[in-house]
Design a protein around this motif. Structure first.
Motif, short mmCIF file in Angstrom:
data_model
loop_
_atom_site.label_atom_id
_atom_site.label_comp_id
_atom_site.label_asym_id
_atom_site.label_seq_id
_atom_site.Cartn_x
_atom_site.Cartn_y
_atom_site.Cartn_z
N UNK A 101 19.64 18.60 -8.46
CA UNK A 101 18.71 19.73 -8.63
C UNK A 101 19.37 20.83 -9.46
N UNK A 102 20.67 21.09 -9.20
CA UNK A 102 21.39 22.11 -9.96
C UNK A 102 21.52 21.70 -11.43
N UNK A 103 21.78 20.42 -11.67
CA UNK A 103 21.88 19.93 -13.06
C UNK A 103 20.54 20.07 -13.77
N UNK A 104 19.44 19.77 -13.04
CA UNK A 104 18.10 19.93 -13.63
C UNK A 104 17.80 21.40 -13.93
N UNK A 105 18.27 22.29 -13.07
CA UNK A 105 18.07 23.73 -13.32
C UNK A 105 18.78 24.14 -14.60
N UNK A 106 19.97 23.60 -14.80
CA UNK A 106 20.73 23.88 -16.03
C UNK A 106 20.04 23.27 -17.25
N UNK A 107 19.53 22.06 -17.09
CA UNK A 107 18.91 21.37 -18.22
C UNK A 107 17.52 21.87 -18.57
N UNK A 108 16.66 22.06 -17.54
CA UNK A 108 15.29 22.47 -17.79
C UNK A 108 15.14 23.98 -17.94
N UNK A 109 16.06 24.72 -17.34
CA UNK A 109 15.96 26.18 -17.41
C UNK A 109 15.14 26.79 -16.29
N UNK A 110 14.55 25.95 -15.44
CA UNK A 110 13.77 26.42 -14.29
C UNK A 110 14.11 25.55 -13.08
N UNK A 111 13.87 26.09 -11.90
CA UNK A 111 14.10 25.31 -10.69
C UNK A 111 12.98 24.29 -10.52
N UNK A 112 13.36 23.04 -10.29
CA UNK A 112 12.37 21.99 -10.08
C UNK A 112 13.01 20.85 -9.27
N UNK A 113 12.18 20.18 -8.49
CA UNK A 113 12.67 19.01 -7.76
C UNK A 113 12.12 17.78 -8.47
N UNK A 114 12.89 17.28 -9.40
CA UNK A 114 12.44 16.23 -10.32
C UNK A 114 11.93 14.97 -9.62
N UNK A 115 12.57 14.48 -8.54
CA UNK A 115 12.04 13.27 -7.89
C UNK A 115 10.58 13.42 -7.45
N UNK A 116 10.24 14.61 -6.91
CA UNK A 116 8.85 14.81 -6.48
C UNK A 116 7.91 14.88 -7.68
N UNK A 117 8.35 15.57 -8.75
CA UNK A 117 7.53 15.66 -9.96
C UNK A 117 7.29 14.28 -10.55
N UNK A 118 8.34 13.48 -10.55
CA UNK A 118 8.25 12.09 -11.05
C UNK A 118 7.22 11.31 -10.23
N UNK A 119 7.30 11.44 -8.90
CA UNK A 119 6.38 10.73 -8.02
C UNK A 119 4.95 11.24 -8.19
N UNK A 120 4.81 12.56 -8.33
CA UNK A 120 3.49 13.18 -8.47
C UNK A 120 2.75 12.68 -9.70
#
Length: 368
Positions: free
Chosen positions: A126-145
């Motif tokens: 999640x911290x790596x995604x925050x660094x990469x995307x620039x916003x807080x996100x929970x990628x596994x849930x977004x992927x599933x959604x």
């Protein structure tokens, strides 16, 4: 140099995968030799893909998961967390493995330690995604959604439930692939309730339910099939011998192919272009308006452009069909500087292979 970088990546993936297989077959290393002899195992393990790396990390983590002790629980949790971050679908065997362990051992403390380490690694993601995307996100849930709940993955095509039951056998070489499939069925039947049977069946079942299907999605299961078959060999009868002979021939043919040809045939062209000094290549336009394009910027190393053209003159050309090869080779003003097939092979047209193959060539022309 991108080719040196990819070699390092493949070497790392290969070593990681070999370590996973080594730990999987720790009780009998003959099964390790058998697994690495099957043509698609080394082919899949050295791929720089999420499927390959997540499988390797899961196998290494499973070695520690199946042992008792606090350190093993924590270490396996961290490795499985990394496996999940590489490919979210690995959450299925991870969940199945944890439920299996909890039901069998009833080790609540070990389960909590393992889960803590796994969640900790996911939070790192999640911290790596925050660094990469620039916003807080929970990628596994977004992927599933998006891919499952909103069926966005189905936009890439859907297949019937039996796709994974038939297609891998056809694509993998029927004698060998059928033998491996039968080995899987026997292993699941005779070891139902064992760890590897539970995690692999759960993985297969969930992927069968997902409408969008691709062969690469089952990499985790493919890597395990030689292990399953090897475990069943001593329990088979004489009728297997003829299948073994056919499988041996099939495997050697595929093994030679993957040893001496790149997984993506244009790679050698990219290697040539990377070392060349030209930045613009012309390519003849086909009757349907299409033309060969460079689509892998990572391997180009710098700005390289391909332009379709209907008129031929001075310049550097990339041709992709045998008809174009014949046309350019007949011109005394064009010199062939790169070819994906030697001339003696192009002279032979067994089974009309030239008509449906990408025959890549580079030509330097003064005029035409």
């Amino acid at each position: 140099n991108p080719f040196i970088l990819t070699f390092i990546f493949r070497l790392f993936n290969g070593v990681l995968g070999w370590l996973g297989l080594f730990l999987l077959s720790k009780d009998d290393h003959k099964s390790l030799a058998f697994a690495t002899w099957i043509w698609f195992v080394p082919f899949l393990l050295v791929r720089t893909s999420s499927e390959a790396m997540s499988t390797s990390l899961f196998m290494i983590g499973a070695f520690f998961f199946l042992k008792s002790g606090k350190k093993n629980s924590i270490f396996s949790g961290l490795l499985w967390g990394m496996s999940f971050l590489c490919r979210f679908q690995m959450g299925v065997p991870i969940l199945a493995g944890n439920l299996w362990n909890l039901r069998l051992k009833k080790d609540i403390k070990g389960f909590l330690l393992h889960s803590f380490a796994l969640v900790l690694m996911i939070l790192v993601g999640v911290a790596v995604d925050r660094w990469g995307y620039g916003v807080w996100t929970f990628t596994p849930f977004t992927y599933l959604k998006y891919n499952i709940f909103q069926s966005r993955a189905s936009e890439f095509g859907t297949s019937p439930f039996w796709f994974y039951l038939i297609t891998p056998i056809v694509k993998g070489g029927p004698p060998l692939a059928l033998l491996l499939a039968l080995g899987c069925v026997l292993y699941w039947k005779r070891n139902f309730g064992a760890f590897w049977a539970i995690v692999s069946l759960a993985f297969l079942f969930v992927h069968i339910l997902i409408p969008h299907k691709e062969l690469r999605f089952l990499t985790f299961l493919y890597i395990l099939t030689p292990y399953f078959l090897y475990r069943m060999v001593p329990q088979t009868g004489r009728w297997w011998r003829i299948w073994w002979k056919l499988a041996l021939v099939t495997n050697l043919v595929f093994l030679l192919k993957v040893f001496f040809t790149p997984a993506h045939s244009p790679v050698n062209l990219y290697r040539y272009i990377y070392a060349d000094t030209e930045s613009v290549y012309l390519t003849p336009v086909q009757p349907d308006g299409s033309y060969f394009k460079l689509t892998m910027p990572f391997y180009e190393g710098r700005k390289v452009e391909t332009q379709g053209t209907s008129t031929l003159g001075k310049g550097h050309y990339i041709t992709s069909t045998y008809q174009e090869y014949e046309r350019f080779s007949k011109s005394n003003l064009c010199r062939n500087t790169f070819t994906s097939y030697p001339a003696w092979m192009l002279e032979k047209n067994f089974f009309h292979w030239r008509d449906h193959s990408a025959i890549l060539n580079v030509w330097s022309c003064n005029e035409f």
